[in-house]
Write a protein that holds these residues in place. Sequence first.
Motif, PDB file in Angstrom:
ATOM      1  N   MET A  39      16.345   9.845 -45.653  1.00 24.87           N
ATOM      2  CA  MET A  39      17.660  10.459 -45.398  1.00 24.87           C
ATOM      3  C   MET A  39      18.770   9.695 -46.130  1.00 24.87           C
ATOM      4  O   MET A  39      19.610  10.281 -46.798  1.00 24.87           O
ATOM      5  CB  MET A  39      17.893  10.442 -43.885  1.00 24.87           C
ATOM      6  CG  MET A  39      19.227  10.992 -43.469  1.00 24.87           C
ATOM      7  SD  MET A  39      19.258  12.759 -43.595  1.00 24.87           S
ATOM      8  CE  MET A  39      20.968  13.052 -43.240  1.00 24.87           C
ATOM      9  N   LEU A  62      18.410   7.743 -48.688  1.00 27.27           N
ATOM     10  CA  LEU A  62      18.178   7.872 -50.121  1.00 27.27           C
ATOM     11  C   LEU A  62      18.733   9.196 -50.636  1.00 27.27           C
ATOM     12  O   LEU A  62      19.448   9.258 -51.628  1.00 27.27           O
ATOM     13  CB  LEU A  62      16.672   7.768 -50.399  1.00 27.27           C
ATOM     14  CG  LEU A  62      16.256   7.983 -51.845  1.00 27.27           C
ATOM     15  CD1 LEU A  62      16.612   6.764 -52.663  1.00 27.27           C
ATOM     16  CD2 LEU A  62      14.769   8.278 -51.948  1.00 27.27           C
ATOM     17  N   ILE A  63      18.440  10.263 -49.879  1.00 26.20           N
ATOM     18  CA  ILE A  63      18.880  11.583 -50.311  1.00 26.20           C
ATOM     19  C   ILE A  63      20.397  11.689 -50.246  1.00 26.20           C
ATOM     20  O   ILE A  63      21.042  12.235 -51.140  1.00 26.20           O
ATOM     21  CB  ILE A  63      18.179  12.676 -49.473  1.00 26.20           C
ATOM     22  CG1 ILE A  63      16.694  12.704 -49.877  1.00 26.20           C
ATOM     23  CG2 ILE A  63      18.807  14.037 -49.694  1.00 26.20           C
ATOM     24  CD1 ILE A  63      15.836  13.624 -49.098  1.00 26.20           C
ATOM     25  N   CYS A  97      21.795   9.981 -53.204  1.00 22.36           N
ATOM     26  CA  CYS A  97      21.636  10.834 -54.389  1.00 22.36           C
ATOM     27  C   CYS A  97      22.698  11.915 -54.412  1.00 22.36           C
ATOM     28  O   CYS A  97      23.259  12.234 -55.457  1.00 22.36           O
ATOM     29  CB  CYS A  97      20.265  11.492 -54.404  1.00 22.36           C
ATOM     30  SG  CYS A  97      18.973  10.330 -54.762  1.00 22.36           S
ATOM     31  N   LEU A  98      22.994  12.474 -53.219  1.00 24.88           N
ATOM     32  CA  LEU A  98      23.999  13.530 -53.131  1.00 24.88           C
ATOM     33  C   LEU A  98      25.362  12.998 -53.560  1.00 24.88           C
ATOM     34  O   LEU A  98      26.096  13.628 -54.315  1.00 24.88           O
ATOM     35  CB  LEU A  98      24.059  14.045 -51.694  1.00 24.88           C
ATOM     36  CG  LEU A  98      24.935  15.263 -51.431  1.00 24.88           C
ATOM     37  CD1 LEU A  98      24.421  16.458 -52.194  1.00 24.88           C
ATOM     38  CD2 LEU A  98      24.990  15.587 -49.961  1.00 24.88           C
ATOM     39  N   MET A 123      25.337  12.495 -57.266  1.00 29.90           N
ATOM     40  CA  MET A 123      25.379  13.754 -57.984  1.00 29.90           C
ATOM     41  C   MET A 123      26.797  14.299 -58.032  1.00 29.90           C
ATOM     42  O   MET A 123      27.290  14.710 -59.069  1.00 29.90           O
ATOM     43  CB  MET A 123      24.470  14.764 -57.297  1.00 29.90           C
ATOM     44  CG  MET A 123      24.304  16.018 -58.089  1.00 29.90           C
ATOM     45  SD  MET A 123      23.473  17.258 -57.148  1.00 29.90           S
ATOM     46  CE  MET A 123      24.830  18.208 -56.575  1.00 29.90           C
ATOM     47  N   VAL A 157      29.437  12.586 -60.355  1.00 30.78           N
ATOM     48  CA  VAL A 157      29.447  12.885 -61.783  1.00 30.78           C
ATOM     49  C   VAL A 157      30.578  13.856 -62.104  1.00 30.78           C
ATOM     50  O   VAL A 157      31.170  13.797 -63.158  1.00 30.78           O
ATOM     51  CB  VAL A 157      28.088  13.482 -62.199  1.00 30.78           C
ATOM     52  CG1 VAL A 157      28.087  13.830 -63.664  1.00 30.78           C
ATOM     53  CG2 VAL A 157      26.974  12.511 -61.886  1.00 30.78           C
ATOM     54  N   PHE A 158      30.866  14.726 -61.163  1.00 34.51           N
ATOM     55  CA  PHE A 158      31.955  15.675 -61.375  1.00 34.51           C
ATOM     56  C   PHE A 158      32.983  15.622 -60.285  1.00 34.51           C
ATOM     57  O   PHE A 158      32.984  16.377 -59.355  1.00 34.51           O
ATOM     58  CB  PHE A 158      31.400  17.097 -61.550  1.00 34.51           C
ATOM     59  CG  PHE A 158      30.885  17.260 -62.909  1.00 34.51           C
ATOM     60  CD1 PHE A 158      31.729  17.503 -63.955  1.00 34.51           C
ATOM     61  CD2 PHE A 158      29.551  17.041 -63.174  1.00 34.51           C
ATOM     62  CE1 PHE A 158      31.264  17.580 -65.236  1.00 34.51           C
ATOM     63  CE2 PHE A 158      29.075  17.118 -64.450  1.00 34.51           C
ATOM     64  CZ  PHE A 158      29.937  17.391 -65.481  1.00 34.51           C
ATOM     65  N   GLN A 205      37.540  15.416 -58.807  1.00 30.39           N
ATOM     66  CA  GLN A 205      38.723  16.309 -58.894  1.00 30.39           C
ATOM     67  C   GLN A 205      40.174  15.729 -58.736  1.00 30.39           C
ATOM     68  O   GLN A 205      40.265  14.548 -58.563  1.00 30.39           O
ATOM     69  CB  GLN A 205      38.612  17.299 -57.765  1.00 30.39           C
ATOM     70  CG  GLN A 205      37.266  17.814 -57.863  1.00 30.39           C
ATOM     71  CD  GLN A 205      36.917  19.074 -57.309  1.00 30.39           C
ATOM     72  OE1 GLN A 205      37.778  19.782 -56.903  1.00 30.39           O
ATOM     73  NE2 GLN A 205      35.682  19.325 -57.358  1.00 30.39           N
ATOM     74  N   LEU A 245      35.462  16.518 -51.660  1.00 31.18           N
ATOM     75  CA  LEU A 245      35.686  17.203 -52.929  1.00 31.18           C
ATOM     76  C   LEU A 245      36.744  18.277 -52.695  1.00 31.18           C
ATOM     77  O   LEU A 245      36.600  19.100 -51.791  1.00 31.18           O
ATOM     78  CB  LEU A 245      34.377  17.844 -53.389  1.00 31.18           C
ATOM     79  CG  LEU A 245      34.391  18.584 -54.702  1.00 31.18           C
ATOM     80  CD1 LEU A 245      34.511  17.624 -55.861  1.00 31.18           C
ATOM     81  CD2 LEU A 245      33.114  19.380 -54.863  1.00 31.18           C
ATOM     82  N   HIS A 301      38.828  21.290 -54.634  1.00 31.43           N
ATOM     83  CA  HIS A 301      38.771  22.071 -55.871  1.00 31.43           C
ATOM     84  C   HIS A 301      39.658  23.303 -55.755  1.00 31.43           C
ATOM     85  O   HIS A 301      39.407  24.167 -54.914  1.00 31.43           O
ATOM     86  CB  HIS A 301      37.322  22.495 -56.125  1.00 31.43           C
ATOM     87  CG  HIS A 301      37.139  23.189 -57.426  1.00 31.43           C
ATOM     88  ND1 HIS A 301      36.982  22.516 -58.614  1.00 31.43           N
ATOM     89  CD2 HIS A 301      37.108  24.503 -57.737  1.00 31.43           C
ATOM     90  CE1 HIS A 301      36.857  23.395 -59.586  1.00 31.43           C
ATOM     91  NE2 HIS A 301      36.930  24.599 -59.081  1.00 31.43           N
ATOM     92  N   VAL A 323      35.499  20.311 -49.335  1.00 27.10           N
ATOM     93  CA  VAL A 323      34.303  19.996 -48.560  1.00 27.10           C
ATOM     94  C   VAL A 323      34.329  18.504 -48.248  1.00 27.10           C
ATOM     95  O   VAL A 323      34.612  17.681 -49.111  1.00 27.10           O
ATOM     96  CB  VAL A 323      33.016  20.456 -49.286  1.00 27.10           C
ATOM     97  CG1 VAL A 323      32.881  19.862 -50.670  1.00 27.10           C
ATOM     98  CG2 VAL A 323      31.769  20.145 -48.477  1.00 27.10           C
ATOM     99  N   LEU A 371      32.005  15.467 -46.400  1.00 31.69           N
ATOM    100  CA  LEU A 371      30.735  15.042 -45.814  1.00 31.69           C
ATOM    101  C   LEU A 371      30.948  13.654 -45.261  1.00 31.69           C
ATOM    102  O   LEU A 371      31.360  12.752 -45.993  1.00 31.69           O
ATOM    103  CB  LEU A 371      29.654  14.954 -46.902  1.00 31.69           C
ATOM    104  CG  LEU A 371      28.644  16.068 -46.974  1.00 31.69           C
ATOM    105  CD1 LEU A 371      29.200  17.140 -47.867  1.00 31.69           C
ATOM    106  CD2 LEU A 371      27.348  15.564 -47.536  1.00 31.69           C
TER     107      LEU A 371
END
Lengths: 585, 271
Positions: free
Chosen positions: A1, A3-4, A7-8, A11, A14-15, A17, A463, A465, A475, A477
């Motif tokens: 959990m 680790l994921i 990763c999120l 990810m 990388v992009f 705002q 994020l 946007h 959003v 988290l």
Amino acid sequence: MKLIFTCLIMMISVFPQRVNSQEIEELDDPNEAQYLDQLLDRIFQTFSIETADSLALDEHGYSEQAILSILEWQQQDESVGTPRWLRKQLRGQDKILLKQDLKSAAVQTQSQFRQRLQYSASLKGWRTLNKGRIWNNQIYLNILTEQDPGEDRFTDHAVMTLSSRSVPGFDNLILGDFHVNWGGGLILNQQGSRMSLNPRSLVRQKRLLLRPHYSSREVDYFRGLAGSFSHNNTHGSAFISRRKARGRWDGETFKEDADGIHPMAKSFEIHTLNALGLAVETEVARLRLFGATLIHPDEPKGMEYELGLACSPMGSHSCQIYTNSLDQNNQRILFSWMYSTKPIVLSFQYRRYNSIEEIASGYVPTLLGASAINETGIAFRVQIRPGKKIQIRYALETGGPEQFNSIQDYRTIQHHKAQLVKRLEKGILQLDLSRKLEYPVVEGSIWESRFTNLKITKAAVSLVHPFSAHLNYRVNLKSTFLNRNHALLVQQRLSGERNTWKWSIGYVRYSIPTYPMRLSVYETSVAESFSFYTAYDDGDRWFIYLKQQAHKYVDLELKVVQTRSFDMLVNSKQLALSLQMSIVL
Amino acid sequence: MIHIKKLVCVCAVCFILIPQMYPVFGAFEYRGLGWPAAMANIRVVGSHPFQYALNPALIERGLPPGISLSYQKPFQGLDLQAGAISLQNRIWQRPFIHHLEFLGDELYSELKLSSGTAWLVEKGFSAGMMWNYHHLSMSGYQSEQAISISLSSAATIHDQVKIGSVLENVIQLGNELTLPQKFHLGGQYIVGPVTLMLSLEKESALPVEANMGFLYASASFWEAGFGYRDLNGELSVGWRIHLQRIAFHYVLVTHPQLPVSQGFGLEMLLP
């Protein structure tokens, strides 16, 4: 959990705002006092584009290029420096902001009235709030009345303040209900004094501030007459206050009812709080000497005082020291230092509260909480801007007991926070990480030669946007890790406007196993109100906010919220409503 | 003897699955073994018709009509059969997805029929809605039905980044059969030929499930997928071959305690 989730985060990073300062702070714990401070700043700290300096323009939200244009415009004579000339220089968001500023500067007399009705299951009934403001260049009048469910009077909480910045001999004169922010806040309860990740929050900017009271908060304000004045390099402010407070006596100390709900069936004791205060700051060479005194004629503590020294030996350095006593055995000391340049801002604060009173009585910056008697600790902040679109912040807080009075008092806390904010082509990405280590000592631990500790790690990603000028998406988290448990909260918000309508919808889903792992989220709410939700179970919550300009001068707002708990089998769904009508003339 | 073996296998499956599921929502937990199953069955983002069947907001404008069929063999060795048919089309320029899914054996069967559409709210942001009809029948019991509505959204943050979310069975009509409500949130990031997908799924009374999927799409005609589901430790792998108007796929899913599951699929673009 874990680790994921990592990763999120990677990810999305990388992009990333663009956001305003309010949005940036959304990932931090909600702070109503901070919000009220911002609201009062916006309402009562008058901003004039014709006289604002670069710092004020920056704080107001103008870009660097716009600030240069405005400063150039301020220096031009009237024939060249017309508003039209300035409008041509600015683009995008700066131009929208300028339009608002020029409009508010041009209006002579303005008035706003709001009536709000609120219902929620936790309030067990309807709450009504009425507020109004009328102001022009000379005078400001604000009125507020509030009635909580179960209270018998429409004016259970009532505020009326008249203020003016045009009375000869005074910078500001207030008659009615007001707030006082003085010095380091060692003797006075101050609004908005919580330190944020911003390094500038460790250094006191508002050292002689008087502001009208204009909120439904029923504690921590004065009622009477207050004024501020200036003479050469000396500035000062003074007040006299007499206010009846409802609460209870705890021994010799009167504790005011903090939540402000006074149902008919519950009896309170009334106590008159009398206070007199005087604060003066004078500049000698590059030193600013500060002194303040408070007199409570009816209380055992009688008189309190605070002394301070602020200096800026070089342009980029500044330091402050405040103390409330010269007696080393009963004293609060606050020392702050800041180094500020464009790419890097550093600040440091040392605090030592060696007192016989609870820390809460002065509402000084503290880590151990209001119930602690004494505390010592440091705070450190750094902010780096390696590029125009990226900002990194780190904060460290430590706190521990200054004196070992009893075993219950012995707690030490270390809190690390890191934040990355990256502006994207459109919108903003923000990552927050924090780790809090707390070492409470309990009796059993000593006998068993082992020490308990609490390690809470929090991670959050946000994020923002804008899909277009009419539609914004956000959003959030948030997660908490405590021992082997983890909590997760996901919030999505969508807001937009079209013609006379403004709307916002949001949905939050959370799964939080225990109360210490609780997570909070902000929500859109009716104008001049603060709304957040703290979740600590398994559930979800949605809200719909609608605003319509029904008439040229009338706005109608509605907010509907439903909270659902999957842990509760009975009353699992709770509904809340807010209705507000505003008349803006 | 074969019958006893089968019974033992079914009991083993039940013992492993039941503690992981909330008893009321025991039914309709089957996620399907279509092409998304190769990428940890992440269906909240992606661009396959079986993903549109959960999140219709993902349907791209100008997508031609097509049909996708899948035959599935969940938990090899049991006599369970499963399959799905998905049809995408346009009605008055509005994209629609229709989906039929079946799971069962001679004693027990689940059938789900869904139909959904999407609205483009603003360039880059779409909202979707699915109507679902559920039918459950078990030998010796009266069959049960339920109708539900799922809501979804898809946000294209960048050419390479997309975020999707779904509130599955958020509104249920009738209380005869209680359906599991599930929240999905996922993101996909495309870098060259690789698509990385991550999702979080939360159903009441179950822990949050985090899933990770990879898709490698070659420049020619084949794709390969790999996925991992965090909560039950499922690993999945699959391949897909696509020609001009037709595509085939195969998916293999392994569970730490249960037998492997397999799915085969055929997809066709209609003229």
